[in-house]
Structure formats: C-alpha cells, structure tokens
Design an enzyme around this catalytic site. Structure first.
Site, PDB file in Angstrom:
ATOM      1  N   ASP A  11      12.631 -45.616  12.867  1.00 29.95           N
ATOM      2  CA  ASP A  11      13.828 -45.937  12.181  1.00 29.95           C
ATOM      3  C   ASP A  11      13.723 -45.492  10.613  1.00 29.95           C
ATOM      4  O   ASP A  11      13.032 -46.121  10.162  1.00 29.95           O
ATOM      5  CB  ASP A  11      14.150 -47.493  12.538  1.00 29.95           C
ATOM      6  N   LYS A  72      18.146 -40.835   2.011  1.00 30.88           N
ATOM      7  CA  LYS A  72      19.526 -40.969   3.371  1.00 30.88           C
ATOM      8  C   LYS A  72      20.529 -40.700   2.555  1.00 30.88           C
ATOM      9  O   LYS A  72      21.566 -40.470   3.531  1.00 30.88           O
ATOM     10  CB  LYS A  72      18.860 -42.054   4.131  1.00 30.88           C
ATOM     11  N   GLU A 179      21.326 -44.999  15.813  1.00 31.53           N
ATOM     12  CA  GLU A 179      20.860 -46.325  15.416  1.00 31.53           C
ATOM     13  C   GLU A 179      21.643 -47.391  16.182  1.00 31.53           C
ATOM     14  O   GLU A 179      20.600 -48.217  16.784  1.00 31.53           O
ATOM     15  CB  GLU A 179      21.007 -46.552  13.983  1.00 31.53           C
ATOM     16  N   ASP A 205      25.611 -52.776  13.194  1.00 31.62           N
ATOM     17  CA  ASP A 205      24.488 -52.312  12.509  1.00 31.62           C
ATOM     18  C   ASP A 205      25.040 -52.154  10.747  1.00 31.62           C
ATOM     19  O   ASP A 205      25.310 -51.064  10.628  1.00 31.62           O
ATOM     20  CB  ASP A 205      24.006 -51.264  13.129  1.00 31.62           C
TER      21      ASP A 205
END
Ligand code: AMP
Length: 520
Positions: A11, A72, A179, A205
C-alpha cells in the site's frame, strides 16, 4: 542475491506505506526496523546519505527543504495542474516545472543540485518497503514480485507513473489494484464460508491524500465491484494544512509577525497540527504547542473539536459526494447496503462518521478491519493469487473490478465543428470489456480521420486525460457522411487498453495499445 518467489502487497500511501505477504494461509503485515507496521512515505537527503521511511521522517526537522513527502500528490500530474500549484504553497521543498509540464522536485545534496520526478521519490519508498519484506522473509533472498495499490480514482498517467516507480525500485509489478478493492478483500477473505451468501459492501477509504469509495457485492470468495467513485486530491493533509494556516494567523495576531515561507517553522506546525488532529478524534479539545516556533517565540493555543469541524466542514461534506455518486452508479439503494466499512486514517474522524451515518439513515458503520493495514492486506492476497500460490482460502478467489473513468475519443458534432467526448466505455464498466462505435467523415473527399483517445467525465474531450492518438489514412474519395468506420475499445483483464479503427469499405485497420495496469 537469490530471487525469492514470495509476492508482496504494498500500500503506497500519501503519508504512510504498508507491506504485507501471504504465508501459511494468512496475511502477515511486515514490521519495519522501528517496530512499526506502517512506514512514513518520506525521503530525506541528509548529510552524505539518503534516508527513507521513518528514519527520513525523524531527521526531516534538520533538513526541511530536503525532506520529501506527498510524492503521491504529484505522481502522474502536470506542473500546471491547479492542485499541484496549491500544494506547492504548503510544501517546504522546492518543485519546478520540468520538460513537458512535468513537476520536478529539487534538492541540494552534497553540494549538488538534484532534480527528481515524483516517481523517483515513490520508487525510493517502494524500495524501502521491499527491503522491509526482504529482512522479514529472509535476508538472503531478494523479493521481486509485488502488487501495488493505487486510489481507484487514479487516472491513466497516475497509474503508469506508479508502475514506473515500481520498476525503478526493481520490482516486477504483477498488478496495480485499487485501494478500496484491496480493503474489501481484507474485509471478506477471512469471513467463514456461509457467513454471508452475498453482501453489498461499501468501502469508505479516506487517507492522507485521497478519498475512494467503492461498492462491491461479496460472496463465496468472489469480489465483484459494482461502482467506484472518489477524489484523488482530498485527504487528511488538507485538514492539517487548514490547521497550520489557522495557527499562522493566530501567531500573526498575537505577535504581529508573519511566518511567511519559513520551512522549519512550517514543518514544526505541520507535525503539531497533525498530532492535534488525531487527538481530536478521541477528545473534545487539544492544546497545540509549538516550542520556539518562530524568532524564539513559543506558540500555544487550545483547539476544540467544534473549531476543527467548523474549519473543515466543507471538506467533510465534499467527502459525501462520491458516496452518493457511487450508490447512484451502482444502482443500489441505500437500504440494500449491508455493511459500510471504514478504511484509511482519516475515516476515524467523528464528524465524517456522523455524516456517513446520516447518508445511510443511521446505519452502524463497520470498524472491524484495521484502517491502516487493510489495503496492504488485500494487496498481499491478490499478489499470492496472481503468483500462482493458490492454496487453502485462495482457491476460489475471484476479483472483478471496474474502470473508474469513462474512455472515449474526441469527435466533431455532425452538424457543427464543436468537439466533444464520444464515450465508448462508460465509467464503472466491468473489465475485461470490448465496445464499438461507428463514425463517418465530416468533409467531402476527406483523406484521413484522427482518433484522439481520452479518459474522464467532461463532455469536452480536451478537459479529460489524454491517452494517445492515431490516424486512419488513405480513405478513398467519397462524399461526407458516406464512409463508415468502426472504432473498437478493448480493455483486457490486465487493464491493457487497445483502441483500433476499421474502414469498413477498404478493410484498413489502425490502432494503438495503451497499457493501463488495471485490476483483473
Ligand atoms: P492513510 O493514508 O490511510 O495512512 O491515512 C493517513 C491519514 O490519516 C493522515 O492524514 C493521518 O493524519 C490521518 N489519521 C490517522 N489517524 C487519525 C486519527 N485518529 N484522526 C484523524 N486522522 C487520522
């Protein structure tokens, strides 16, 4: 080093990353050398050395302009992107415009100026996660195979750049998976046979940088994604930044001095505010303390949960939009959703949980999976399944995912020169998928037709994400609207998009392949 046949799940988070492996019919979350199960997604260029992970984070205070995080938020984006421009204002490190509008991170290390793309920084974090796995599994073997997760709402270039980061880290990227889908696997895989026949599960999420919402039907080890929605630029970091700005204004009010762009001061404030934010999830108030913040002045202020909620209410409300969109796209009524599962550190915030419960008309939310580890957990399951390590619980494991963004090509309207996005595969179509569209010419004796391929939801193609282009030439002379072409969009189970067009009168075919690294 010999090669190991283990396949790991990573992850790769905005603020923290996590690595896991499937072993002896269960998932192990792997611990770093600090004893932590998640690792800071940080790279610090310190004196004569490059630090990655928790070590980089603990040294960041000494080298604020050389400590890189949030890669990211940059990966696969253009420098001119409004979100990039906004983020740059909050970062203590320097970002400049590189070739082709690519953002480049600049550090001064060992007396030399060095420039890095976001994928270079992400690759360093991935290499760290790989090292953590190698030291856990057996130091004599090198782990190559990995599944890496991305927000389901990542577009093609963000996915491509993540694959590139994996390659730069020396990994063989088996698959990029979404994800929330990975989190759903973590939720469903250990449920005993017969625990549920089929359940509709919504995964909410919310992490440090992104929000992903997916609705799946789970049953008998089949994970069937019905729809996904999200925001690739909405996360806990935005809440931290608001709190930092509040503190800066308070400091200015009290001391009549502005902090400006002082990188050390900004970093101190960021750490203090993130910690305070976390406390506010469990406590009604918190004291934000920043010793010797600026020009030797300390800063103390009491911050209540109420203030936190007022400051960020628009962000919390924005989080509900993808939830509603996902329900609509899945065509599943609220009353038919069996479980709403919370994933990601920011899902611990009480106000968000309250708003989510309101959407679901008072339904209890599910906290049963570890919000920080679930994504890596599911990635490890998928990694094992893809590497052929299918024993025990994995035997009937099937994952059916969807595309998050519509795919199409730019087209001129028949009776005007207005350009629009001609959608061929609508968002949330199950993959693999093949769809076709018919097109014709706009002018008499037109010799060629251009096909520009895009993904996104805007009706104006140019506002979407450009994926590639090709032309069909040598069209025999004919009046406008007479020639007929068929455009084929094929996305296979590996997420490889192929687009081709056929001139039905001549049989001439042309096309391109776009490797998107989607889920199976
Ligand atoms: P993730 O990307 O899932 O690792 O989530 C990281 C984000 O969750 C960061 O922005 C953290 O500050 C935030 N976070 C972690 N724990 C909490 C908490 N107790 N309350 C609010 N936010 C949290």
């Amino acid at each position: 080093m010999a090669e190991d046949n283990h396949a790991i799940g990573i992850d790769l988070g905005t603020t923290y990353s996590c690595v896991a492996v499937w072993q002896a019919d269960h998932v192990e979350i792997l611990v770093n050398n600090y004893g932590h199960r998640t690792t800071r997604s940080y790279v610090t260029f310190a004196d004569n050395k490059r630090l990655v992970g928790d070590e980089a984070f603990s040294e960041a205070g000494k080298f604020p302009a050389n400590s890189i995080f949030d890669s990211k938020r940059l990966i696969g984006r253009r420098f001119s992107d409004a979100t990039v421009q906004n983020d740059i204002k909050c970062w203590p490190f320097k970002v400049i415009e590189g070739p082709a509008d690519k953002p480049l991170i600049v550090v001064n290390h060992n007396g030399e100026e060095k420039k890095f793309a976001a994928e270079d920084i992400s690759s360093m974090v991935l290499a760290k996660m790989r090292e953590i796995a190698e030291s856990y599994l057996c130091s004599k073997t090198s782990v190559k195979n990995a599944v890496i997760t991305v927000p389901s709402y990542f577009n093609d270039s963000q996915r491509q750049a993540t694959i590139e980061a994996g390659k730069l880290a020396g990994l063989n990227v088996l698959r990029i998976i979404n994800e929330p889908t990975a989190a759903a696997i973590a939720y469903g895989i250990d449920k005993k046979a017969g625990w549920f026949h089929k359940r509709n599960v919504m995964i909410f999420d919310w992490g440090g940088g992104t929000l992903d919402v997916s609705l799946l039907t789970i049953g008998d080890n089949v994970f069937d994604v019905k729809a996904t929605a999200g925001d690739t630029h909405l996360g806990g970091e935005d809440l931290d930044n608001r709190m930092v700005n509040y503190c800066i204004q308070e400091f200015q009010r009290k001391h009549k001095v502005g902090i400006g762009e002082n990188v050390k001061a900004l970093r101190k404030a960021k750490i203090a505010c993130e910690n305070a934010k976390k406390v506010l999830s469990f406590s009604p108030d918190v004291t934000i303390e920043i010793d010797s913040w600026y020009r030797g002045e300390d800063f103390y202020t009491t911050f209540t949960r109420d203030m936190f909620e007022k400051l960020n209410m628009d962000i919390f409300e924005k989080c509900m939009e993808p939830v509603k969109r996902c329900l609509e796209d899945a065509k599943i009524d609220i009353s038919k959703v069996d479980d709403v599962v919370l994933v990601g550190g920011s899902s611990r915030i009480p106000k968000v949980q309250e708003l989510l419960m309101e959407v679901f008309k008072g339904k209890e939310l599910c906290n049963s999976i570890n919000p920080d580890e679930a994504v890596a957990y599911g990635a490890a399951v998928q990694a094992a399944a893809l590497s052929g390590n299918v024993t025990g619980k994995l035997q009937d494991f099937t994952l059916l995912d969807v595309i998050p963004l519509s795919l199409g090509f730019e087209c001129e309207e028949r009776d005007s020169s207005k350009l629009f996005m001609n959608v061929v595969i609508p968002r949330n179509s199950k993959i693999p998928v093949r769809k076709t569209k018919s097109v014709t010419t706009k002018r008499d004796n037109q010799k060629s037709v251009d096909f520009s391929i895009y993904e996104g939801e805007s009706s104006i193609a140019k506002n979407n994400n450009f994926l590639g282009k090709f032309s069909l030439d040598g069209i025999p002379p004919a009046p406008k609207f007479v020639p007929q072409f068929t455009v084929y969009f094929d996305m296979d189970a590996n997420g490889v998009l192929g687009v081709s067009a056929e001139d039905t009168s001549t049989g001439q075919t042309k096309g391109i392949k776009i490797n998107r690294g989607r889920t199976k």
